[in-house]
Design a protein around this motif. Structure first.
Motif, PDB file in Angstrom:
ATOM      1  N   ARG A  32      42.683  34.523  51.633  1.00 36.79           N
ATOM      2  CA  ARG A  32      41.471  35.065  51.019  1.00 36.79           C
ATOM      3  C   ARG A  32      41.421  36.596  51.045  1.00 36.79           C
ATOM      4  NH1 ARG A  32      35.335  33.970  53.309  1.00 36.79           N
ATOM      5  NH2 ARG A  32      34.413  35.786  52.338  1.00 36.79           N
ATOM      6  N   TRP A  33      41.765  37.172  52.206  1.00 40.99           N
ATOM      7  CA  TRP A  33      41.590  38.632  52.352  1.00 40.99           C
ATOM      8  C   TRP A  33      42.572  39.370  51.457  1.00 40.99           C
ATOM      9  CZ3 TRP A  33      37.179  38.424  54.391  1.00 40.99           C
ATOM     10  CH2 TRP A  33      36.878  37.455  55.336  1.00 40.99           C
ATOM     11  N   GLN A  34      43.791  38.876  51.431  1.00 40.40           N
ATOM     12  CA  GLN A  34      44.779  39.522  50.564  1.00 40.40           C
ATOM     13  C   GLN A  34      44.421  39.326  49.095  1.00 40.40           C
ATOM     14  OE1 GLN A  34      47.971  37.465  52.354  1.00 40.40           O
ATOM     15  NE2 GLN A  34      48.232  38.975  53.981  1.00 40.40           N
ATOM     16  N   ALA A  35      43.885  38.160  48.795  1.00 39.95           N
ATOM     17  CA  ALA A  35      43.476  37.909  47.400  1.00 39.95           C
ATOM     18  C   ALA A  35      42.372  38.877  46.990  1.00 39.95           C
ATOM     19  CB  ALA A  35      43.000  36.467  47.254  1.00 39.95           C
ATOM     20  N   GLU A  36      41.446  39.154  47.898  1.00 35.07           N
ATOM     21  CA  GLU A  36      40.372  40.104  47.576  1.00 35.07           C
ATOM     22  C   GLU A  36      40.961  41.482  47.260  1.00 35.07           C
ATOM     23  OE1 GLU A  36      37.054  40.346  50.195  1.00 35.07           O
ATOM     24  OE2 GLU A  36      36.847  38.177  50.374  1.00 35.07           O
ATOM     25  N   ASP A  37      41.919  41.912  48.078  1.00 32.94           N
ATOM     26  CA  ASP A  37      42.554  43.211  47.827  1.00 32.94           C
ATOM     27  C   ASP A  37      43.256  43.225  46.474  1.00 32.94           C
ATOM     28  OD1 ASP A  37      41.718  44.135  50.236  1.00 32.94           O
ATOM     29  OD2 ASP A  37      43.642  43.897  51.259  1.00 32.94           O
ATOM     30  N   VAL A  38      44.019  42.157  46.218  1.00 34.19           N
ATOM     31  CA  VAL A  38      44.798  42.106  44.975  1.00 34.19           C
ATOM     32  C   VAL A  38      43.881  42.127  43.756  1.00 34.19           C
ATOM     33  CG1 VAL A  38      46.221  40.562  43.566  1.00 34.19           C
ATOM     34  CG2 VAL A  38      46.880  41.045  45.920  1.00 34.19           C
ATOM     35  N   VAL A  39      42.823  41.333  43.794  1.00 36.36           N
ATOM     36  CA  VAL A  39      41.982  41.243  42.599  1.00 36.36           C
ATOM     37  C   VAL A  39      41.192  42.544  42.398  1.00 36.36           C
ATOM     38  CG1 VAL A  39      39.879  40.167  43.540  1.00 36.36           C
ATOM     39  CG2 VAL A  39      40.672  39.538  41.264  1.00 36.36           C
ATOM     40  N   GLN A  40      40.774  43.183  43.497  1.00 36.68           N
ATOM     41  CA  GLN A  40      40.049  44.458  43.345  1.00 36.68           C
ATOM     42  C   GLN A  40      40.975  45.542  42.794  1.00 36.68           C
ATOM     43  OE1 GLN A  40      36.848  45.581  46.190  1.00 36.68           O
ATOM     44  NE2 GLN A  40      37.774  44.061  47.493  1.00 36.68           N
ATOM     45  N   GLU A  41      42.164  45.594  43.300  1.00 34.88           N
ATOM     46  CA  GLU A  41      43.112  46.604  42.815  1.00 34.88           C
ATOM     47  C   GLU A  41      43.476  46.330  41.349  1.00 34.88           C
ATOM     48  OE1 GLU A  41      43.683  49.042  44.879  1.00 34.88           O
ATOM     49  OE2 GLU A  41      44.857  50.110  43.377  1.00 34.88           O
ATOM     50  N   ALA A  42      43.607  45.054  41.019  1.00 35.76           N
ATOM     51  CA  ALA A  42      43.933  44.690  39.634  1.00 35.76           C
ATOM     52  C   ALA A  42      42.809  45.104  38.689  1.00 35.76           C
ATOM     53  CB  ALA A  42      44.191  43.195  39.532  1.00 35.76           C
ATOM     54  N   LEU A  43      41.566  44.896  39.115  1.00 36.87           N
ATOM     55  CA  LEU A  43      40.458  45.266  38.228  1.00 36.87           C
ATOM     56  C   LEU A  43      40.351  46.778  38.080  1.00 36.87           C
ATOM     57  CD1 LEU A  43      37.668  42.667  39.020  1.00 36.87           C
ATOM     58  CD2 LEU A  43      39.212  42.767  37.078  1.00 36.87           C
ATOM     59  N   LEU A  44      40.705  47.500  39.116  1.00 42.29           N
ATOM     60  CA  LEU A  44      40.725  48.962  39.001  1.00 42.29           C
ATOM     61  C   LEU A  44      41.767  49.385  37.961  1.00 42.29           C
ATOM     62  CD1 LEU A  44      39.812  51.722  40.004  1.00 42.29           C
ATOM     63  CD2 LEU A  44      41.433  51.516  41.891  1.00 42.29           C
ATOM     64  N   ARG A  45      42.922  48.774  38.020  1.00 45.53           N
ATOM     65  CA  ARG A  45      43.967  49.093  37.037  1.00 45.53           C
ATOM     66  C   ARG A  45      43.537  48.677  35.634  1.00 45.53           C
ATOM     67  NH1 ARG A  45      48.861  50.564  38.917  1.00 45.53           N
ATOM     68  NH2 ARG A  45      49.057  50.517  41.176  1.00 45.53           N
ATOM     69  N   ALA A  46      42.871  47.547  35.557  1.00 43.24           N
ATOM     70  CA  ALA A  46      42.417  47.076  34.237  1.00 43.24           C
ATOM     71  C   ALA A  46      41.411  48.055  33.647  1.00 43.24           C
ATOM     72  CB  ALA A  46      41.798  45.690  34.370  1.00 43.24           C
ATOM     73  N   TRP A  47      40.528  48.552  34.480  1.00 38.87           N
ATOM     74  CA  TRP A  47      39.527  49.512  33.997  1.00 38.87           C
ATOM     75  C   TRP A  47      40.215  50.778  33.476  1.00 38.87           C
ATOM     76  CZ3 TRP A  47      34.760  50.441  32.496  1.00 38.87           C
ATOM     77  CH2 TRP A  47      34.242  51.738  32.577  1.00 38.87           C
ATOM     78  N   ARG A  48      41.191  51.244  34.251  1.00 33.27           N
ATOM     79  CA  ARG A  48      41.896  52.457  33.826  1.00 33.27           C
ATOM     80  C   ARG A  48      42.690  52.216  32.541  1.00 33.27           C
ATOM     81  NH1 ARG A  48      43.800  54.007  39.914  1.00 33.27           N
ATOM     82  NH2 ARG A  48      41.973  55.227  40.465  1.00 33.27           N
ATOM     83  N   GLY A  49      43.236  50.998  32.421  1.00 33.89           N
ATOM     84  CA  GLY A  49      44.056  50.715  31.245  1.00 33.89           C
ATOM     85  C   GLY A  49      43.258  50.227  30.045  1.00 33.89           C
TER      86      GLY A  49
END
Lengths: 167, 222
Positions: A32-49
């Motif tokens: 769960r904890w790693q998934a939270e990190d991955v999805v938050q980082e992914a959404l940050l990249r998605a926003w930038r892209g």
């Protein structure tokens, strides 16, 4: 796209797909904890892209691809430490024992097979879309899906499942 | 359709069977039972995958992304001041190179279709193209997962998909496409570099700068 329009479109995409994206990350990381990190980082990249996204109809596949890239990028940080025995992580299910068995069987799949199966079941993607996201051929995706289901069938005897439901 | 073909299709995706497969399941008792079991398994799979989403995570993730951009804007303002003080070259250096950006767009939006549409390629053609461009493709690059040709940025590129120690990477060999200098781009969670070579140029697209640096190093030292 003006920032406010971009904000609204991005927010809509997050609202529409967040649960599936989190679950995809969860089953990739198996934690769960790693998934939270991955999805938050992914959404940050998605926003930038986002400004470079050409076709908003393809946004779901695009977001899944970014989550997958972020999982791979995280590498050892997203170590596959199975933490799904945490009761908080059990799926909403009328048959929790079945969910535990299926979760265990999923974790035993090879990473390639599990990724393809998750994209198909959680994302509803075609083999062509999965092959694009995973950077492989459509034939390889078909092989992975077939192997995944063969392994699940072997691991989860359907006759047992029927008996559980009858009981 | 025979029973073997039906079971292959059911293992691939029992919920998206075509009419022919469904007709077979309807007329073959054994395959009908097989399909019922397969669909039951899909139901269990659906149930198991629905792990609860942590409360508040969606809002946190959304705010983090949007707020990060606000911080970036403040940083951009500071950078603008620095530019006025003579640090503008640093910003120019960070601008996405159009050809490198086109490489990322190709991977995100076109690569899958290019792979689907391509005819089987001869690896010897790839080696010849690499020689034309002026690079070599040693085995230490990683496992070749796909080789083909495709239209790219007004020319024909030799398209290579690699599985490296750091993840998937795409190479586009561009014979005759000369470049004055190296360019980089970051978009869609991917990074790209285009580098001039003796007889053209090479675009490398990967999901990490570590992977890019490693591939560039191998190509450069080959």
């Amino acid at each position: 796209m003006p920032v406010s329009g971009r904000n609204a479109a991005y927010e809509r995409a997050v609202n529409d797909h967040f649960n599936d994206l989190y679950r995809f990350a969860y089953w990739l990381c198996r934690n769960r904890w790693q998934a939270e990190d991955v999805v938050q980082e992914a959404l940050l990249r998605a926003w930038r892209g986002w400004p470079a996204l050409r076709d908003e109809r393809a946004v779901k596949a695009w977001l899944f691809t970014i989550v997958h890239h972020e999982f791979r990028r995280a590498g050892p940080r997203a170590a596959r430490t199975d933490a799904a025995t945490d009761p908080d992580d059990l799926a909403f299910s009328i048959d929790p024992a079945s969910s535990v068995d299926v979760g265990r069987a999923l974790r035993e799949l090879s990473e390639d097979s599990r990724e393809a199966l998750l994209m198909q079941v959680l994302g509803g993607f075609s083999c062509a879309e999965i092959s694009s996201a995973l950077g492989t051929t459509q034939g390889a995706v078909m092989t992975r899906l077939t192997r995944a289901r063969q392994a699940l069938r072997r691991r989860l005897d359907p006759s047992d499942a029927k008996q559980v439901r009858r009981a | 359709m025979n029973c073997i073909d039906f079971r292959r299709a059911a293992l691939l995706d029992p919920r998206r069977l075509d009419d022919e497969a469904l007709a077979h399941a309807g007329s073959c008792e054994s395959c009908g039972a097989y399909l019922a079991e397969a669909l039951a398994l899909e139901g269990r799979l659906d149930d198991a995958l629905q792990v609860p989403v942590p409360p508040g995570l969606k809002d946190r993730a959304f705010r983090r992304a949007v707020d990060a951009t606000r911080v970036s804007r403040r940083q951009a303002l500071a950078a603008g001041i620095a530019l006025a003080l003579g640090a503008g070259t640093a910003l120019l250096w960070r601008r996405n190179d159009p050809l490198a950006l086109a490489g990322i767009d190709f991977v995100v939006f076109e690569e899958a279709q290019a792979i689907l549409d391509a005819k089987p390629a001869d690896p010897a053609d790839l080696q010849r193209a690499a020689l034309d461009v002026g690079v070599r493709l040693p085995g230490q690059l990683g496992e070749l997962r796909y080789v083909g040709t495709c239209p790219f940025s007004g020319t024909t590129a030799h398209h290579v998909v690699l599985k490296t120690a750091y993840g998937k990477a795409t190479l586009l060999l561009l014979p005759g496409r000369t470049l004055a200098s190296r360019g980089v781009a970051v978009a869609h969670g991917l990074e790209a570099v285009v580098a001039p070579a003796r007889g053209g140029s090479v675009a490398i697209i990967a999901d990490s700068s570590r992977s890019l640096a490693r591939i560039e190093e191998i190509l450069g030292s080959a």
